[in-house]
Design a protein around this motif. Structure first.
Motif, PDB file in Angstrom:
ATOM      1  N   THR A   1     -78.485  17.626 -47.272  1.00 40.05           N
ATOM      2  CA  THR A   1     -77.557  18.737 -47.390  1.00 40.05           C
ATOM      3  C   THR A   1     -78.185  20.024 -46.870  1.00 40.05           C
ATOM      4  O   THR A   1     -79.393  20.233 -47.012  1.00 40.05           O
ATOM      5  CB  THR A   1     -77.095  18.940 -48.852  1.00 40.05           C
ATOM      6  N   GLN A   2     -77.340  20.892 -46.315  1.00 38.67           N
ATOM      7  CA  GLN A   2     -77.841  22.135 -45.717  1.00 38.67           C
ATOM      8  C   GLN A   2     -77.720  23.335 -46.667  1.00 38.67           C
ATOM      9  O   GLN A   2     -77.849  24.471 -46.245  1.00 38.67           O
ATOM     10  CB  GLN A   2     -77.106  22.405 -44.399  1.00 38.67           C
ATOM     11  N   ARG A   3     -77.461  23.053 -47.948  1.00 40.25           N
ATOM     12  CA  ARG A   3     -77.455  24.158 -48.910  1.00 40.25           C
ATOM     13  C   ARG A   3     -78.747  24.947 -48.760  1.00 40.25           C
ATOM     14  O   ARG A   3     -79.819  24.377 -48.579  1.00 40.25           O
ATOM     15  CB  ARG A   3     -77.331  23.599 -50.345  1.00 40.25           C
ATOM     16  N   LYS A   4     -78.656  26.250 -48.885  1.00 37.41           N
ATOM     17  CA  LYS A   4     -79.826  27.110 -48.678  1.00 37.41           C
ATOM     18  C   LYS A   4     -80.449  27.474 -50.023  1.00 37.41           C
ATOM     19  O   LYS A   4     -79.934  28.316 -50.746  1.00 37.41           O
ATOM     20  CB  LYS A   4     -79.413  28.400 -47.970  1.00 37.41           C
TER      21      LYS A   4
ATOM     22  N   LEU B   1     -91.534  20.469 -55.408  1.00 44.00           N
ATOM     23  CA  LEU B   1     -90.176  21.024 -55.330  1.00 44.00           C
ATOM     24  C   LEU B   1     -89.686  21.067 -53.883  1.00 44.00           C
ATOM     25  O   LEU B   1     -88.510  20.813 -53.605  1.00 44.00           O
ATOM     26  CB  LEU B   1     -90.136  22.422 -55.944  1.00 44.00           C
ATOM     27  N   ASP B   2     -90.590  21.361 -52.985  1.00 40.12           N
ATOM     28  CA  ASP B   2     -90.213  21.414 -51.557  1.00 40.12           C
ATOM     29  C   ASP B   2     -89.779  20.040 -51.041  1.00 40.12           C
ATOM     30  O   ASP B   2     -88.930  19.950 -50.154  1.00 40.12           O
ATOM     31  CB  ASP B   2     -91.388  21.926 -50.721  1.00 40.12           C
ATOM     32  N   ARG B   3     -90.377  18.994 -51.595  1.00 37.87           N
ATOM     33  CA  ARG B   3     -89.993  17.640 -51.174  1.00 37.87           C
ATOM     34  C   ARG B   3     -88.564  17.295 -51.601  1.00 37.87           C
ATOM     35  O   ARG B   3     -87.936  16.432 -51.025  1.00 37.87           O
ATOM     36  CB  ARG B   3     -90.960  16.605 -51.746  1.00 37.87           C
ATOM     37  N   ARG B   4     -88.115  17.924 -52.662  1.00 29.19           N
ATOM     38  CA  ARG B   4     -86.752  17.659 -53.154  1.00 29.19           C
ATOM     39  C   ARG B   4     -85.713  18.640 -52.631  1.00 29.19           C
ATOM     40  O   ARG B   4     -84.517  18.343 -52.603  1.00 29.19           O
ATOM     41  CB  ARG B   4     -86.739  17.735 -54.697  1.00 29.19           C
ATOM     42  N   LYS B   5     -86.157  19.827 -52.230  1.00 29.43           N
ATOM     43  CA  LYS B   5     -85.203  20.907 -51.990  1.00 29.43           C
ATOM     44  C   LYS B   5     -84.211  20.582 -50.872  1.00 29.43           C
ATOM     45  O   LYS B   5     -84.508  19.797 -49.981  1.00 29.43           O
ATOM     46  CB  LYS B   5     -85.935  22.226 -51.714  1.00 29.43           C
ATOM     47  N   PRO B   6     -83.036  21.185 -50.948  1.00 27.85           N
ATOM     48  CA  PRO B   6     -82.037  20.952 -49.910  1.00 27.85           C
ATOM     49  C   PRO B   6     -82.477  21.590 -48.597  1.00 27.85           C
ATOM     50  O   PRO B   6     -83.345  22.464 -48.578  1.00 27.85           O
ATOM     51  CB  PRO B   6     -80.788  21.629 -50.471  1.00 27.85           C
TER      52      PRO B   6
ATOM     53  N   VAL C   1     -80.906   9.215 -50.717  1.00 28.23           N
ATOM     54  CA  VAL C   1     -82.184   8.579 -51.038  1.00 28.23           C
ATOM     55  C   VAL C   1     -83.446   9.288 -50.523  1.00 28.23           C
ATOM     56  O   VAL C   1     -84.462   9.274 -51.219  1.00 28.23           O
ATOM     57  CB  VAL C   1     -82.207   7.064 -50.695  1.00 28.23           C
ATOM     58  N   PRO C   2     -83.422   9.922 -49.340  1.00 21.10           N
ATOM     59  CA  PRO C   2     -84.677  10.591 -48.941  1.00 21.10           C
ATOM     60  C   PRO C   2     -85.121  11.638 -49.963  1.00 21.10           C
ATOM     61  O   PRO C   2     -86.295  11.684 -50.348  1.00 21.10           O
ATOM     62  CB  PRO C   2     -84.315  11.236 -47.598  1.00 21.10           C
ATOM     63  N   ARG C   3     -84.179  12.447 -50.419  1.00 20.97           N
ATOM     64  CA  ARG C   3     -84.529  13.457 -51.425  1.00 20.97           C
ATOM     65  C   ARG C   3     -84.704  12.841 -52.814  1.00 20.97           C
ATOM     66  O   ARG C   3     -85.277  13.470 -53.707  1.00 20.97           O
ATOM     67  CB  ARG C   3     -83.457  14.548 -51.494  1.00 20.97           C
ATOM     68  N   ALA C   4     -84.227  11.619 -53.010  1.00 22.48           N
ATOM     69  CA  ALA C   4     -84.396  10.966 -54.313  1.00 22.48           C
ATOM     70  C   ALA C   4     -85.817  10.450 -54.519  1.00 22.48           C
ATOM     71  O   ALA C   4     -86.224  10.195 -55.648  1.00 22.48           O
ATOM     72  CB  ALA C   4     -83.397   9.823 -54.454  1.00 22.48           C
TER      73      ALA C   4
END
Lengths: 359, 359, 359, 359
Positions: free
Chosen positions: A55-58, A43-48, A330-333
């Motif tokens: 994205t800087q969403r918290k 989950l940490d690998r995907r999280k904003p 793509v990095p978070r994808a």
């Protein structure tokens, strides 16, 4: 519906700015030890907010297990994971309520359902992929003892293309940089391009390449549920995906059959093929060779710029860019592509158990 | 399994050299007039032996309706169509029985099931697509009164690429030549290339482009069953397909969001978009614009040439090219791509009926 | 799997002593106003501890909506309801961990899964029915505007049988007593019998009768998914149910066809039948008449008495009765039977939308 | 839909007076030897005209395999069986076309679909059960090597009830008489009653009892797909069925828990229960004991008598009894009950393969 899979079946739920995002996994075999740290790691690998180019969403994206676990193991009953939303309350969405943002799902949801949760895209937000990654982590845990290894990495950002094939790369280096490209030099270029794009308030597309090693011969089904057809559907169901190709892919159409056919031979008692244009799948069923594929992601639609659009009455309006945006998805994808791969394979692994008499 | 669709659901059965190929359609609404000539016309567009550039297998592909029709109309009960095999009996398949042909499904079927019907590829034969075309014809009949128009054409053979976009072409001309390319000049080049390939006993790949006009806003489902994800799965489930892209596709990854986003505007009270990189689908749901996509087909594996391979004992053998082969699959794939499109859309049309309260 | 329904589809999850019990509803049409008080009211009718003749487990059964609602209405996306467990923590279950309680699911779960959550029966606990009642309440809200009225009541406890047919009863009086029998005199006898049974630490069985009025002609499907077959499955899936009959039921086998057939006639332009042995369903499809059926519940297995059994090693042990028990399940089963009826009907309502052309 | 099962999945098609009745079986494991004589033998047990107490319709019910078999074995691909209609052509059905026969599906089909195949009941005819018996025979062949034994017999005709429980009967004698009751004395009474009923042009109901021995512990699923819930649905989906009960059934509601609970004990290392009120199923999962159940059949609706009804315009008409009728359906229902049992069990057998880790 919101369900994927037949035997290893996930149903996701939740909205960007509701209580949270969750998933029910039905059909996970009993007795699987759930490594909770691994799930959180995924989950940490995907999280904003994990790097400057996303994205800087918290959101911490911590998960809670609501059902299906007992003394650390699965029990064969539905496994439910919940990722509560934190960054959901304080926003003022009045401006979005009345507008259809370009290339978002605002308009189509409104027309289909007559009502929509406009806060942060609601159900159409890519936040839903957190549920995929959580359940994909569990699918990975199921596949691991079978020797299945799933890799994904960024192979293109905009026009910047990694020219090396996966065989020439050390895939263990993918996580060494924030763009998740195993070639460190190309990675730096990609990072620079994304950062520059971000500063312009713009976004850019890219390609994620997936590689799966160690799948035994025999997974996948003839006709409609071919292994690559399900992989394709799974990938195309990820937000922003516009294309999928496996093995020789679109390039392969230029070849002659005499070039494209993968000749069988035997080496040390093992059946192999001299080439692998088939991408590890023949007739929809895995043949034991590496499975590899590309997934095309468009530039994300949210921009930090003014854009022309219409409001819900059909009148011309300017959609202004405010808040946070993801300059390149793509990095978070990468972990999402891995997760969908794992979900597809876990399903076929279980489905294959019923395929013949003497099993 | 051998079923596609949730509400308009087809189950295909049959082998290349068994009794025939058939399909059960469950969920077709009652009261649909079945135009039998149209169904036969569609089957004729797919059947082997229709031109010099396709396989010369002798099949008339005439169908028989086994159930579900009464006084020319559907009754709401399962509709079964059977296409009997004719060219099935006299062959000697002993040589195939013992061999794994390169890039065919022989090896994977054998490993998965422990047994296989090796005659002409058995279930893995592309002959199964006759059942798709027959049921696709019925799906077309269902969609026609709704104004949905489905087109497909050959846009590439080998390296020969039709450079014009679909908007620049007159799609009504597709059937005017045997390769099914609406640009007659390019068509002649493609035919020459395929014919030349055929003479060498080789095969070559190609691309089929699909275009769907007139789909109302609102078809498709969020999350997993996105309209394009189902289209992708449906296309990837066709024999020899290696890739699928829609809208801006793989090229679109090179664009910036500010270029890629489709701006909404209103014209004569209708909501439109200035560009259509979205390919008529946003958030997995149709937005009323044209849906367009490309499907990549590899060169077919059967060659009229000797090839190195192994037998079922793993020993090296030469697979000799005898019989008939299809030098390029794309001309006959055109009606198959159309049919799968129709099947996907018919399903979403029916599924959409339950989407909101005041319907 | 843990899913019921095709178009109105629920997936339940959770265990008796885990975090709670939940349900995902997928396919609920958008735009339905959710009356939260009504949902809570329905849950209150099922919850433990509501009277002296039910189990005294302490649960408020308050629900939380986790997804799918916006400004009080459904959005067409998955609706998730969670009922958190309160009375879950402090128990010592060590004694159950090692034992197989008679006529519980302990033994079969252990053998099937190799692991089981023994706390309060885990997934096999009737606590799962809270999720059914919560989702059934929403199905009722969907059906209400269509004029569908769903009733259930207790018609038998032990040998005490309500001899009147449903037509002779005022079903609006069902909730006037704690046993939920609309005949107040019989109700008092039933209550006395259950109370007496409770004092002995024993349990007793009973029958719940269901009556559904106002279903339009045409719901249900031919062949496997007959309306009564789905009703039967739904009822038989409730814990402790041993039988289901509808219309003339088991008694009907004694009749001759000339007695049993329901003659059609027309009254004021409406088609009716002189009798209703068919129970409102012919050929698996509703005919507009009342649907009525009986559901048999065995005495619940938990007793406040010592019982002989075995432990997980196969050794003889005494299972001692401690904690709380439900002396008769049928009063609390009334809302469950109603809920399952509503879920079955909501599904067929949506499925029926796709049945013919000119809809 | 017209499909039953998840892993061993059948889809039936066809009408009483169309081309024939067929079934596609999807999910049958590869490598099963198909004993064609056994399949025909099972069909012969169901076919019309086999004795004086069943309908005299003339059908040989011979089957043809259309797909899925190679060298006598299943291949893992869909298995299609067709039973062609013979006695279909010459009838004049004009009188039925305009009438709604009492307690038939004429009215409900007409209202649901707006069109119906009125010839011999079309899809609603019990002739569809031929497809169930053909596929049930294959399910039996799959289960046989596992030691599963499936029995059914007639235990009641009208008020004539076989008082002995199944344990007191020699079930191998069931086929010794035409009514299929293993008690020869009671059988003769039943035959006389049916024959007398037939002469009056009337029909009568009955009960079929099912007994299944040798099911391993662990088949069935918690919650909705309980083994007995699926058995119930399967039985209730057979034409003319009005009720289903298993284990202690409706009688069991009269018992106290202290009487009803099945005490576990160990005998020669095997876990058993002292009684079997549970009917071999606990928590929806088989516990290794015998599974037994009753299925109630109403008197069939077709009579050789005049009956009052209405025509399609709602006008009063007399439905005259002509042609052939089945005075009691239960003798021929015996193989159907067995077949549905086999189909349910085959499905759970395959589903169970994916239930835990170390399989």
């Amino acid at each position: 519906m919101n369900t994927y899979g037949k035997q290893f079946r996930i149903t996701t739920f939740g909205e960007s700015h509701g209580a949270g995002i969750g998933v029910v996994i039905d059909g996970c075999p009993a007795g699987l030890h759930l490594d909770l740290d691994f799930i959180q790691h995924e989950l940490d690998r995907r999280k904003p907010g994990q790097s400057k180019i996303t994205t800087q969403r918290k959101e911490k994206d911590e998960f809670q297990i609501l059902s299906g676990i007992f003394e650390g193991k699965t029990t064969g009953t539905p496994l439910t994971l919940m990722i509560w939303n934190e960054d959901a309350k304080s926003k003022d969405y009045a401006h979005i309520a009345e507008q259809f943002r370009p290339s978002h799902a605002d308009y189509t949801y409104q027309q289909k359902y007559g009502v929509r949760d406009y806060r942060g895209g609601g159900r159409s937000s890519a936040r839903e992929t957190a549920a995929r990654v959580a359940s994909g982590a569990i699918a990975k845990l199921l596949l691991q003892p079978l020797g299945v290894q799933i890799y994904a990495y960024v192979s293109q950002v905009g026009k910047l293309k990694l020219e090396k094939a996966y065989q020439e790369l050390d895939l263990s280096l993918t996580e060494d940089n924030i763009v998740r490209c195993p070639d460190q030099a190309v990675a730096q270029q990609m990072i620079a391009l994304i950062d520059e794009t971000r500063k312009k308030g713009d976004s850019i597309g890219g390609i994620v390449t997936g590689v799966i090693k160690g799948v035994p011969v025999g997974w996948g089904e003839p006709v409609f549920d071919k292994l690559h057809a399900e992989l394709g559907k799974a990938m195309l169901s990820i937000n922003a995906v516009k294309g999928f190709e496996y093995g020789s892919g679109f390039e392969g159409v230029q070849l002659y059959g005499s070039q494209h056919n993968d000749a069988f031979y035997t080496e040390e008692g093992k059946i192999k093929t001299r080439t692998n244009h088939s991408g590890g799948i023949q007739g929809g069923i895995s043949n034991g060779a590496d499975i590899y594929f590309n997934v095309a992601f468009k530039p994300v639609a949210t921009l930090m710029r003014d854009q022309e659009s219409i409001n819900t009455k059909g009148e011309a309006v300017t959609v202004s860019g405010k808040g946070r945006h993801d300059p390149c998805v793509v990095p978070r994808a990468v972990p999402i592509v891995e997760s969908m791969s794992a979900l597809v394979l876990a399903d076929f692994y279980l489905r294959n158990k019923a395929s013949r008499m003497n099993d």
